[in-house]
Scaffold this motif. Structure first.
Motif, short mmCIF file in Angstrom:
data_model
loop_
_atom_site.label_atom_id
_atom_site.label_comp_id
_atom_site.label_asym_id
_atom_site.label_seq_id
_atom_site.Cartn_x
_atom_site.Cartn_y
_atom_site.Cartn_z
N GLU A 48 -5.87 11.36 9.07
CA GLU A 48 -4.65 10.69 9.23
C GLU A 48 -4.38 10.00 7.79
O GLU A 48 -3.20 9.78 7.31
N ALA A 49 -5.31 9.26 7.06
CA ALA A 49 -5.16 8.62 5.80
C ALA A 49 -4.70 9.67 4.87
O ALA A 49 -3.71 9.43 3.96
N ASN A 50 -5.07 10.84 5.02
CA ASN A 50 -4.78 11.98 4.00
C ASN A 50 -3.49 12.30 3.87
O ASN A 50 -2.50 12.33 3.06
N ARG A 51 -3.08 12.65 5.39
CA ARG A 51 -1.85 12.73 5.73
C ARG A 51 -0.68 11.79 5.08
O ARG A 51 0.38 12.30 4.63
N GLN A 52 -0.87 10.52 5.44
CA GLN A 52 -0.14 9.53 5.16
C GLN A 52 -0.06 9.40 3.62
O GLN A 52 1.22 9.30 3.19
N LEU A 53 -1.17 9.46 2.96
CA LEU A 53 -0.97 9.11 1.31
C LEU A 53 -0.27 10.42 0.68
O LEU A 53 0.19 10.19 -0.19
N ILE A 54 -0.65 11.58 1.25
CA ILE A 54 0.01 12.70 0.74
C ILE A 54 1.69 12.73 0.89
O ILE A 54 2.27 12.96 -0.15
#
Length: 126
Positions: A48-54
């Motif tokens: 989820e962090a990856n999705r948001q930061l991308i």
């Protein structure tokens, strides 16, 4: 509000927004994405962090690519800020470091506040 109605509302909001309002909307979403990314990192939800930061990186890239650097005195400085934030978001995502993400959050919150103030001043002046 169901998902279809919400999407229609958002589409209409974007289609009818002034350029200043669109910029503010992008910045507000950027803050939301970085905040969500930070929360996900703190909770250990790496995907989820990856999705948001991308998504945050995509917004910063869009802000940077649409910036007309030579149109105003602060253009080069703003371009540098966008470039720095983009790089930091990538570092935060790769290293999974909430401290870097938190630094990004403070930067994008300041940017958003500045753009909100500028948009409000342009409305009052116009």
């Amino acid at each position: 509000m169901n998902t279809t109605a919400r999407a229609a509302y958002m589409d209409a909001s974007v289609a009818t927004a002034s350029p200043a309002r669109l910029l503010v909307m992008l910045c507000e979403r950027l803050v939301l994405d970085v905040r969500r990314g930070l929360e996900a990192q703190r909770e250990g939800s790496i995907e989820e962090a990856n999705r948001q930061l991308i998504h945050a990186q995509e917004i910063v890239f869009e802000l940077r690519s649409s910036l007309r650097v030579d149109d105003f005195e602060g253009g080069p400085g703003l371009a540098s800020i966008y470039d720095f934030v983009h790089t930091q978001l990538i570092r935060a995502n790769i290293s999974k470091d909430p401290a870097i993400t938190e630094g990004c959050l403070h930067l994008v919150m300041d940017l958003c506040a500045t753009w909100c103030q500028a948009a409000q001043q342009s409305v009052l002046a116009g």
